[in-house]
Design a protein around this motif. Structure first.
Motif, mmCIF file in Angstrom:
data_model
loop_
_atom_site.group_PDB
_atom_site.id
_atom_site.type_symbol
_atom_site.label_atom_id
_atom_site.label_comp_id
_atom_site.label_asym_id
_atom_site.label_seq_id
_atom_site.Cartn_x
_atom_site.Cartn_y
_atom_site.Cartn_z
ATOM 1 N N PHE A 55 55.754 137.175 -24.091
ATOM 2 C CA PHE A 55 56.287 136.188 -23.960
ATOM 3 C C PHE A 55 57.819 136.239 -24.850
ATOM 4 C CE2 PHE A 55 53.356 135.530 -27.467
ATOM 5 C CZ PHE A 55 54.115 135.196 -28.566
ATOM 6 N N HIS A 56 58.764 135.066 -24.567
ATOM 7 C CA HIS A 56 60.127 135.307 -25.003
ATOM 8 C C HIS A 56 60.145 134.563 -26.165
ATOM 9 C CE1 HIS A 56 61.770 137.830 -21.849
ATOM 10 N NE2 HIS A 56 61.119 137.116 -20.834
ATOM 11 N N SER A 57 59.638 133.421 -26.009
ATOM 12 C CA SER A 57 59.466 132.372 -27.264
ATOM 13 C C SER A 57 58.166 131.344 -26.975
ATOM 14 C CB SER A 57 60.644 131.355 -27.095
ATOM 15 O OG SER A 57 60.346 130.348 -26.050
ATOM 16 N N LEU A 58 58.076 130.984 -28.529
ATOM 17 C CA LEU A 58 56.751 130.041 -28.689
ATOM 18 C C LEU A 58 56.617 129.189 -27.595
ATOM 19 C CD1 LEU A 58 56.398 130.043 -32.538
ATOM 20 C CD2 LEU A 58 55.058 131.453 -30.828
ATOM 21 N N ASP A 59 57.634 128.464 -27.036
ATOM 22 C CA ASP A 59 57.627 127.579 -26.088
ATOM 23 C C ASP A 59 56.838 128.136 -24.861
ATOM 24 O OD1 ASP A 59 58.972 125.568 -27.566
ATOM 25 O OD2 ASP A 59 60.891 126.179 -26.766
ATOM 26 N N ASP A 60 56.798 129.248 -24.448
ATOM 27 C CA ASP A 60 56.469 130.076 -23.177
ATOM 28 C C ASP A 60 54.731 129.825 -23.311
ATOM 29 O OD1 ASP A 60 58.812 130.479 -22.501
ATOM 30 O OD2 ASP A 60 58.816 132.569 -23.229
ATOM 31 N N ILE A 61 54.251 129.743 -24.719
ATOM 32 C CA ILE A 61 52.744 129.777 -24.794
ATOM 33 C C ILE A 61 52.122 128.526 -25.170
ATOM 34 C CG2 ILE A 61 52.884 132.305 -24.799
ATOM 35 C CD1 ILE A 61 52.389 131.940 -27.991
ATOM 36 N N ILE A 62 52.977 127.534 -25.428
ATOM 37 C CA ILE A 62 52.417 126.347 -26.024
ATOM 38 C C ILE A 62 52.558 125.204 -24.735
ATOM 39 C CG2 ILE A 62 52.923 124.365 -27.720
ATOM 40 C CD1 ILE A 62 54.100 126.254 -29.647
ATOM 41 N N TYR A 63 51.339 124.622 -24.625
ATOM 42 C CA TYR A 63 51.148 123.787 -23.502
ATOM 43 C C TYR A 63 51.425 122.408 -23.782
ATOM 44 C CZ TYR A 63 48.946 120.540 -20.234
ATOM 45 O OH TYR A 63 48.498 119.487 -19.505
ATOM 46 N N ASP A 64 52.560 122.000 -22.933
ATOM 47 C CA ASP A 64 53.053 120.483 -23.032
ATOM 48 C C ASP A 64 52.449 119.537 -22.401
ATOM 49 O OD1 ASP A 64 54.445 118.303 -23.445
ATOM 50 O OD2 ASP A 64 56.604 119.174 -23.180
ATOM 51 N N SER A 65 51.649 118.826 -23.164
ATOM 52 C CA SER A 65 50.763 117.487 -22.516
ATOM 53 C C SER A 65 51.636 116.515 -21.674
ATOM 54 C CB SER A 65 49.874 116.982 -23.260
ATOM 55 O OG SER A 65 50.275 116.401 -24.369
ATOM 56 N N GLU A 66 52.828 116.249 -22.141
ATOM 57 C CA GLU A 66 53.757 115.414 -21.412
ATOM 58 C C GLU A 66 54.315 115.603 -20.027
ATOM 59 O OE1 GLU A 66 54.266 112.338 -22.513
ATOM 60 O OE2 GLU A 66 52.853 113.115 -24.434
ATOM 61 N N ILE A 67 54.220 117.138 -19.506
ATOM 62 C CA ILE A 67 54.567 117.701 -18.367
ATOM 63 C C ILE A 67 53.644 117.174 -17.312
ATOM 64 C CG2 ILE A 67 55.394 119.828 -16.976
ATOM 65 C CD1 ILE A 67 56.282 121.088 -19.711
ATOM 66 N N GLU A 68 54.104 116.879 -16.425
ATOM 67 C CA GLU A 68 53.443 116.426 -15.079
ATOM 68 C C GLU A 68 52.523 117.597 -14.348
ATOM 69 O OE1 GLU A 68 54.050 114.663 -10.480
ATOM 70 O OE2 GLU A 68 55.657 114.788 -11.786
ATOM 71 N N ILE A 69 51.337 117.415 -13.808
ATOM 72 C CA ILE A 69 50.524 118.439 -13.228
ATOM 73 C C ILE A 69 50.577 117.722 -11.691
ATOM 74 C CG2 ILE A 69 48.479 119.434 -12.865
ATOM 75 C CD1 ILE A 69 47.581 119.028 -15.763
ATOM 76 N N ASP A 70 51.190 118.648 -11.005
ATOM 77 C CA ASP A 70 51.483 118.316 -9.467
ATOM 78 C C ASP A 70 50.295 118.805 -8.616
ATOM 79 O OD1 ASP A 70 52.436 117.528 -7.069
ATOM 80 O OD2 ASP A 70 53.535 119.640 -6.568
ATOM 81 N N ILE A 71 49.372 117.892 -8.487
ATOM 82 C CA ILE A 71 47.904 118.204 -7.944
ATOM 83 C C ILE A 71 48.061 117.719 -6.302
ATOM 84 C CG2 ILE A 71 45.412 117.826 -7.894
ATOM 85 C CD1 ILE A 71 45.876 116.838 -10.952
ATOM 86 N N SER A 72 48.470 118.645 -5.581
ATOM 87 C CA SER A 72 48.760 118.286 -4.200
ATOM 88 C C SER A 72 47.549 118.414 -3.390
ATOM 89 C CB SER A 72 49.782 119.270 -3.659
ATOM 90 O OG SER A 72 49.411 120.622 -3.612
ATOM 91 N N LYS A 121 65.960 121.670 -13.811
ATOM 92 C CA LYS A 121 65.730 122.260 -15.189
ATOM 93 C C LYS A 121 64.573 121.716 -15.594
ATOM 94 C CE LYS A 121 69.327 125.141 -14.603
ATOM 95 N NZ LYS A 121 69.112 126.592 -14.145
ATOM 96 N N THR A 122 64.064 120.698 -15.301
ATOM 97 C CA THR A 122 62.769 120.202 -15.919
ATOM 98 C C THR A 122 61.465 121.016 -15.388
ATOM 99 O OG1 THR A 122 62.609 118.823 -13.829
ATOM 100 C CG2 THR A 122 63.621 117.783 -15.650
ATOM 101 N N LYS A 123 60.506 121.128 -15.896
ATOM 102 C CA LYS A 123 59.399 121.873 -16.009
ATOM 103 C C LYS A 123 58.164 121.100 -15.194
ATOM 104 C CE LYS A 123 59.862 125.098 -19.979
ATOM 105 N NZ LYS A 123 59.382 125.456 -20.930
ATOM 106 N N ILE A 124 57.418 121.603 -14.510
ATOM 107 C CA ILE A 124 56.196 120.816 -13.806
ATOM 108 C C ILE A 124 55.222 121.940 -13.590
ATOM 109 C CG2 ILE A 124 56.729 121.518 -11.400
ATOM 110 C CD1 ILE A 124 55.931 118.601 -10.715
ATOM 111 N N TYR A 125 53.915 121.736 -14.125
ATOM 112 C CA TYR A 125 52.721 122.418 -13.781
ATOM 113 C C TYR A 125 52.011 122.174 -12.403
ATOM 114 C CZ TYR A 125 52.912 122.887 -18.810
ATOM 115 O OH TYR A 125 53.300 123.142 -20.535
ATOM 116 N N THR A 126 51.852 123.573 -11.852
ATOM 117 C CA THR A 126 51.097 123.340 -10.578
ATOM 118 C C THR A 126 49.640 124.343 -10.973
ATOM 119 O OG1 THR A 126 52.318 125.216 -9.842
ATOM 120 C CG2 THR A 126 52.973 123.067 -9.344
#
Length: 439
Positions: free
Chosen positions: A273-290, A390-395
């Protein structure tokens, strides 16, 4: 009983999926040094099939190659005579019969077609691989992995509580360590020629390029880096087979016995990974459950027995809405826990596959019945997507059994023991053979 001939197809296509459909005729023509027509090959293969001129391969419980009657479950390779022969380099010996070779994957699909002599087949199939790390046979691989584990810094468990036997071939005694080495080396090979990668040229070759050396990322009993040395075979561009590895000796021996240059020793550890942000889960980010993702996760999970018997039966009875509600509630609960414990959702490395580069994903433990004092039902795999703004979303991508999740997570770092604890996990057979042999 023998493998099925698909009567709706002809020739090599009747024997399995043909991966090299555009080149298989030129492949065999090059091997036998004579042009082969499609009709001649098809006629020969059908005749060989009818006369049962086929070699069926399987592995015994000790990981050794055997031949015998075709068995729907155990047979994992077969070779059928083509009716053509390859000239022998030594004219004193007769030409070698050429076989069409097919391999079964973890889904039960036969695919090929490779062409080979019996001698080359047996050498190749008897070899044991962790991806591109190769050993002459299973016993050599198992002895190596046991010896390596004995040299490691104490304090980490490198095998699961128990293992469900594989239909094809057993893992080595320390299967977590085996998987770890495979993924580390795979990443180093993938990034070797990329100057933008942190792993650029982290494999070191001897002056004559007969040997290669890499940093395993492991520490020995004295808290020193462990490097592996192996013979280089079949090198094409940056890819090659790392054969018969052993723990690197002293720098003096590496230079004198194996022709390594002093200036090139030693490479640093692999980075995923490039930075610690890459491997730390952010619970505030939406999970797109389609709906599409839910369909894949639930239907595919049920078909592959990744759900418990209770939920598998619910699926068979058509209770999809009920399972969906329970799954979404379990995901919401996992997010709540992750807000209070950032280590609850762990990163994993998914290796390069089918032309798609390797990437970091997250593993979210799913407790369908909210029994948090026990093991989760499975791990939900989450991708990180970057939107145009540039925002993030989890799928969600898929679900994994816990042993697979642990192997993938261990590549990044040793997971916390909250839910990914190898001493409580039974290893399940992989859907696909991660050490698949090819000719």
């Amino acid at each position: 009983m023998k493998m099925k001939w698909n009567s709706e197809r002809s020739g090599v296509y009747a024997l399995g999926y043909v991966q090299n459909a555009n080149t298989y005729l030129s492949d065999i023509s090059h091997l036998i040094q004579t042009e082969v027509t499609e009709k001649a090959l098809c006629d020969n293969l059908k005749e060989a099939y009818d006369e049962d001129r086929v070699i069926n391969f399987y592995y015994d419980n000790y990981g050794n190659l055997q031949t015998g009657e075709f068995d729907e479950k155990r047979t994992c390779r077969y070779a059928i005579e083509t009716g053509f022969e390859m000239p022998n380099m030594n004219p004193a010996y007769p030409p070698d019969p050429v076989y069409a070779v097919f391999i079964k994957d973890g889904y039960g699909t036969w695919s090929g077609v490779n062409f080979s002599t019996k001698y080359k087949m047996e050498n190749m199939f008897n070899a044991y691989r962790f991806g591109s790390i190769s050993f002459k046979n299973y016993n050599a691989a198992n002895s190596f992995i046991i010896s390596l584990e004995e040299n490691l810094l104490p304090g980490e468990v490198w095998n699961f509580k128990s293992s469900v036997p594989d239909d094809f071939r057993p893992k080595t005694q320390f299967d977590i360590l085996q998987s770890y080495l495979q993924y580390v080396f795979e990443k180093l090979v993938s990034d070797y020629t990329n100057p933008e990668s942190k792993n650029y040229k982290k494999i070191v070759f001897s002056i004559d390029h007969k040997y290669a050396l890499f940093n395993t990322g492991l520490l020995n009993k004295f808290a020193q880096d462990i490097y592996l040395v192996g013979e280089v075979y079949n090198r094409k561009d940056n890819k090659f087979i790392f054969s018969s590895p052993f723990i690197a000796p002293s720098k003096v021996d590496l230079m004198r016995k194996y022709q390594f240059a002093s200036a090139s020793l030693y490479p640093n550890v692999v980075e995923f990974f490039h930075s610690l942000d890459d491997i730390i889960y952010d619970s505030e980010i939406e999970i797109d459950i389609s709906a599409d993702k839910l369909t894949h996760i639930i239907e595919d999970g049920a078909k592959r027995n990744r759900f418990s018997e209770k939920y598998t039966q619910m699926y068979k009875q058509g209770e999809l809405p009920a399972i969906t509600s329970i799954l979404i509630a379990a995901i919401d609960n996992a997010r709540k826990i992750a807000k209070r414990n950032y280590k609850f959702v762990v990163p994993q490395y998914r290796s390069e596959r089918r032309g798609e580069p390797g990437k970091i994903q997250f593993l979210m433990p799913i407790y369908l019945d909210r029994q948090y004092g026990e093991k989760p039902d499975f791990a939900l795999v989450l991708n990180t997507e970057i939107m145009p703004d540039k925002t993030k979303i989890y799928t969600p991508e898929t679900i994994l059994e816990l042993s697979w999740a642990y192997n993938n997570a261990r590549v990044i770092c040793k997971p916390e023991d909250t839910w990914l604890n190898p001493t409580t996990i039974d290893r399940s057979p992989m859907d696909g053979d991660e050490s698949e042999d090819t000719l």
